[in-house]
Enzyme design. Structure first.
Site, PDB file in Angstrom:
ATOM      1  CB  CYS A 139      63.701   8.880  -5.819  1.00  0.00           C
ATOM      2  SG  CYS A 139      63.987   9.112  -7.587  1.00  0.00           S
ATOM      3  CD  GLN A 140      60.181   8.238   1.294  1.00  0.00           C
ATOM      4  OE1 GLN A 140      59.039   7.967   0.934  1.00  0.00           O
ATOM      5  NE2 GLN A 140      60.445   9.000   2.334  1.00  0.00           N
ATOM      6  CD  GLU A 158      57.230  12.505   1.546  1.00  0.00           C
ATOM      7  OE1 GLU A 158      58.230  12.175   2.193  1.00  0.00           O
ATOM      8  OE2 GLU A 158      56.312  11.700   1.261  1.00  0.00           O
ATOM      9  CG  HIS A 198      50.956  11.808   5.736  1.00  0.00           C
ATOM     10  ND1 HIS A 198      51.253  11.492   7.050  1.00  0.00           N
ATOM     11  CD2 HIS A 198      52.038  11.410   5.011  1.00  0.00           C
ATOM     12  CE1 HIS A 198      52.446  10.933   7.116  1.00  0.00           C
ATOM     13  NE2 HIS A 198      52.949  10.877   5.891  1.00  0.00           N
ATOM     14  CG  HIS A 256      55.771  14.399   4.254  1.00  0.00           C
ATOM     15  ND1 HIS A 256      56.829  14.150   5.104  1.00  0.00           N
ATOM     16  CD2 HIS A 256      55.109  13.216   4.132  1.00  0.00           C
ATOM     17  CE1 HIS A 256      56.808  12.885   5.476  1.00  0.00           C
ATOM     18  NE2 HIS A 256      55.775  12.297   4.914  1.00  0.00           N
ATOM     19  CD  GLU A 271      56.885   9.584   6.671  1.00  0.00           C
ATOM     20  OE1 GLU A 271      55.773  10.074   6.957  1.00  0.00           O
ATOM     21  OE2 GLU A 271      57.350   9.603   5.516  1.00  0.00           O
ATOM     22  CG  ASP A 273      62.795  -0.588  -0.968  1.00  0.00           C
ATOM     23  OD1 ASP A 273      62.455   0.564  -0.649  1.00  0.00           O
ATOM     24  OD2 ASP A 273      63.254  -0.873  -2.085  1.00  0.00           O
ATOM     25  NE  ARG A 292      47.345   3.177  -0.134  1.00  0.00           N
ATOM     26  CZ  ARG A 292      46.452   3.923   0.517  1.00  0.00           C
ATOM     27  NH1 ARG A 292      45.199   3.953   0.101  1.00  0.00           N
ATOM     28  NH2 ARG A 292      46.805   4.630   1.569  1.00  0.00           N
TER      29      ARG A 292
END
Length: 618
Positions: free
Chosen positions: A147-148, A283, A307, A311, A330, A387, A567
Site C-alpha cells: 500500500c505504500q 515495515e 531497518h 520503523h 526514513e 512512485d 526487487r
C-alpha cells in the site's frame, strides 16, 4: 509534561495539507476501520465492506470525502441510513475522490460510522495476484498487498494520507487450503458460514496506524518461531531457511528497545514474499515484508530487518504528516538502524554503512539531476506521482542531515537522547518537519546558537547533494593490480559490494580492465553458485560495471538477473543500464514486455517509464 509541550508547539503550526490525497482530512478524521474482505482468486478481486468510524473536526459537517482508485462502489450508509455518494473526476495517479453526503449534520467531536460496500479492480495497484507457477510450491495462487505510498485507496476506500491514523479489525475469507496473514495480531479463524470451501481469518490492530501500513498476504504459508514474540512466515520450501536467516530478530528488537523505548506492537513477525516483491522490506506493523533475496545464510544482510525493526518507532509509531515530509520516516529510521548496528557491531561498522549510503545518495542525485526539486529533502509533491518520486534521498540525505546535527550537538549519545525524546513526545501521532524542527530547538535549548548556524534552507529546500559533507572520508581505492583472489575471498559481502560500488562512481572502466577483474575474481561464476542470494548485491554491482563497460559476454546474465526477481533496487537500474547499451536497447524493451505481466505493478510502471514504453493495463 511531554504532552503539554506537544500542545504548546501545535498552537504555532501551520496546518499541513497532503497534495497526494483527496480526502477531507481537515474536516474529519478516521478513528477505526472494520473490514470484511472476500478474496476471489478466480476474478482477481477483493469484494469488501468497510465501516469507518469518523470523528468530525468542524461544526455543521454533512459531507466527507474518501480516497479511492479503480474501485466499484455499490452502496454507502451512515449510521445505518442510506447515504448519497458520487465519484469525482479520475486523476491519472491519485485515483478518484468518493464524495459522500450524510443524511444528517454533525458537530465537532461527534462520530459517524460510514459503511462502504465495494469491489477492487483486477488491476488494483496495491495488489499482486500470482499464479501457482509464480510461487515456490507451484500448486496454489498467492496474493500480497503493497500500500505504500498511496495505493491503499485501490484496496479500501479510506482517508489515504499518513496524517490520519486509526485502529482496525478485519475478517478475511479465503479458500480453505490457503492461509491469510495481516499487519496485525491474529484473532483466530473459523469456517466461512457462507461457503464451506473457505476459511475466515480475523485480525486486530489496536495501535493507530496510517492506511499505507495495512497489509494482507494470502498463500500456502507456514510459520516457524524465531523468538518469544516473533514468527517467520513463508511457503514451506523456504520457511526453514528463513528461520535460520532471521534468528537474530529478538536481539535486534531488544537493542532497539534499549535505544528508544518499549516495542508497543506486541508481535513482530516476518513474511518472506515471492521474488516479485519490489522492495527489500516493508515495515507493516506486526508483519514485516522481506524479499527472498535476503535468504542468504549471511547475517551481514540482516541490516534490512534492522531497518524495518527501527520503523516500529520511526514511521509506524511516529509518522510523517505527508509524503512531502517522508524524510522524517526514513532519515530517522536509517539513523536508528545504524545505531542498532553500532550497538551490535561497532562504531566503525556504522561509519562503513554511512559511507555506502552517501554513495547511494550521489547515484540518486546524478540520476535525477543536480537541480531536480525531487532531490530536496522536503520536496513539493503537488501533481507528482509518489512512485516516480521514490528514491534514496529521504533515506540518505535525511541520515546525512541527522549525522551532521549529531556532530554539532555533541555526538551519538547526546543526539540519541533527542531522538528518544522526540519519539516519546510524538508517539501515536503524525508530525511535520516544522514540528520536528521546533522540538529540536526546544530540546537543545542550550545549543540554540549552534542550531541557528545550520544551513536549514540548503538542507531542506535545495536540490542536489547536501551543503555539508560531514560523513567519514573514504579510504583511497587500492590499485586493482595489488588484489589477489585470496584478498577478495577474505572480504565480507558488504565489503566486496562496497569495493565494486566505488568503481561505479568512476568513469566507465575500460573493457580490458573489467575482463582482468573477471580473470582475478571470477565474479561471473556467481551465477552458478549455491550461495547465489548471499552475493546477489555483489553480482548486481558487478553486472553494472560489465554492462557499462559494454562487455557483451555479461549481457545475458544481466538480463537474467533483471527478470528472474522483481526487487526494484536490482531490476530497474539493470534495465536502465541495458537500455543505455544501444546495441541491446530493443532487446531490453522486448525482454521487459515479455516479463511485464509477472512484475509488481509499481515495478512494471517505473521500468516502463525508464524504457519509454507506453503504459497499458495488464
Amino acid at each position: 509534561m511531554g504532552k503539554k509541550i506537544l500542545r504548546n508547539l501545535s498552537l504555532t503550526m501551520v496546518p499541513v495539507i497532503d497534495p497526494c490525497s483527496f480526502s477531507s482530512s481537515a474536516r474529519c478524521t478516521t478513528k477505526h476501520l472494520n473490514l470484511m474482505l472476500h478474496v476471489d482468486f478466480e476474478s482477481h478481486v477483493i469484494r469488501g465492506k468497510v465501516a469507518l468510524t469518523v470523528e468530525m473536526l468542524e461544526d455543521k459537517c454533512s459531507s466527507l470525502t474518501l480516497d479511492t482508485k479503480d474501485l466499484q462502489i455499490s452502496k454507502v450508509a451512515a449510521n445505518g441510513q442510506e447515504a448519497k455518494f458520487a465519484l469525482g473526476a479520475k486523476h491519472s495517479f491519485n485515483g478518484t475522490p468518493l464524495e459522500i453526503s450524510l443524511p444528517f449534520e454533525l458537530s465537532r467531536g461527534q462520530h459517524v460510522i460510514v459503511e462502504v460496500t465495494y469491489e477492487t479492480s483486477p488491476r488494483a495497484s496495491a495488489l499482486q495476484w500470482l499464479t501457482p507457477a509464480q510461487t515456490a510450491g507451484k500448486k496454489h495462487p498467492y496474493l500480497f498487498s503493497q500500500c505504500q505510498a498511496t495505493h491503499c485507496r485501490s484496496m479500501i476506500p479510506c482517508q489515504d494520507t499518513p496524517m490520519v491514523k486509526h485502529t482496525y479489525y478485519a475478517q478475511v475469507s479465503v479458500p480453505k487450503e490457503l492461509v491469510a496473514v495481516m499487519g496485525a495480531v491474529g484473532d483466530g479463524q473459523e469456517p466461512d458460514p457462507q461457503d464451506s470451501s473457505r476459511t475466515i481469518y480475523r485480525f486486530r490492530q489496536a495501535v493507530p496506524i496510517p492506511s499505507y501500513l495495512i497489509a494482507i498476504v494470502v498463500g500456502v504459508l507456514e510459520s516457524r518461531d524465531i523468538g518469544p514474540r516473533s514468527k517467520v512466515w513463508s511457503e514451506k520450501e523456504l520457511v526453514d531457511q528463513a528461520a535460520y536467516e532471521f534468528a537474530e530478530t529478538e536481539s535486534m528488537l531488544k537493542t532497539a528497545e534499549d535505544l528508544v523505548g518499549p516495542y508497543v506492537w506486541g508481535q513482530y513477525d516476518i513474511v518472506v514474499l515471492p521474488p516479485s516483491f519490489p522492495y527489500g522490506g516493508m515495515e507493516n506493523p506486526c508483519l514485516t515484508y522481506a524479499t527472498p533475496t535476503l535468504l542468504a545464510g549471511d547475517r551481514s544482510l540482516s541490516g534490512v530487518i534492522a531497518h524495518e525493526i527501527a520503523h516500529s518507532w520511526t514511521g509506524n509509531l511516529v509518522t510523517t504528516k505527508s509524503w512531502e515530509h517522508f524524510w522524517l520516516n526514513e532519515g530517522h529510521t536509517v539513523y536508528l538502524e545504524r545505531m542498532i548496528a553500532r550497538a551490535l557491531e561497532s562504531e566503525q561498522y556504522r561509519q562503513f554503512k554511512a559511507i555506502g549510503g552517501w554513495k547511494e545518495l550521489q547515484d540518486t542525485v546524478n540520476l535525477f539531476g543536480q537541480s531536480n526539486p525531487l532531490t530536496n529533502l522536503v520536496p513539493s509533491l503537488k501533481e507528482v506521482d509518489t512512485d516516480a518520486a521514490f528514491s534514496f534521498v529521504p533515506y540518505e540525505k535525511g541520515f546525512a542531515f541527522l549525522y551532521h546535527l549529531e556532530e554539532l550537538v555533541g555526538g551519538p549519545e547526546v543526539f540519541m537522547g533527542f531522538v528518544k525524546s522526540y519519539i516519546q513526545l510524538y508517539a501515536y501521532s503524525s508530525v511535520s518537519t516544522e514540528e520536528w524542527k521546533n522540538y529540536l530547538f526546544t530540546y537543545f535549548k542550550d545549543k540554540v546558537d549552534i542550531l541557528k548556524k545550520v544551513d536549514w534552507d540548503g538542507w531542506m529546500n535545495t536540490p542536489g547533494m547536501p551543503p555539508v559533507h560531514s560523513l567519514p572520508s573514504q579510504a583511497k581505492e587500492e590499485d586493482l593490480a595489488s588484489f589477489s583472489d585470496a584478498d577478495v575471498k577474505a572480504l565480507s559481502s558488504p565489503q566486496l559490494t562496497e569495493f565494486l560500488a566505488l568503481l561505479l562512481h568512476q568513469n566507465p572502466l575500460p573493457l580490458s580492465h573489467v575482463k582482468r577483474m573477471q580473470e582475478v575474481y571470477n565474479l561471473n561464476s556467481i551465477k552458478n553458485c549455491e550461495i547465489r542470494f548471499r552475493v546477489e548485491m555483489i553480482l548486481w554491482v558487478w553486472l553494472h560495471l560489465c554492462v557499462r563497460a559494454r562487455w557483451e559476454e555479461a549481457v545475458p546474465l544481466a538480463f537474467q538477473m533483471a527478470t528472474e526477481q522483481g526487487r526494484l533496487k536490482y531490476t530497474r537500474p539493470l534495465f536502465r543500464e541495458l537500455y543505455n547499451f544501444e546495441k541491446y536497447r530493443q532487446e531490453a524493451v522486448n525482454m521487459f514486455l515479455q516479463h511485464r505481466a509477472a512484475m509488481h505493478p509499481v515495478t512494471a510502471a517505473l521500468v516502463a517509464r525508464d524504457l519509454k514504453v507506453e503504459q497499458s493495463h495488464k
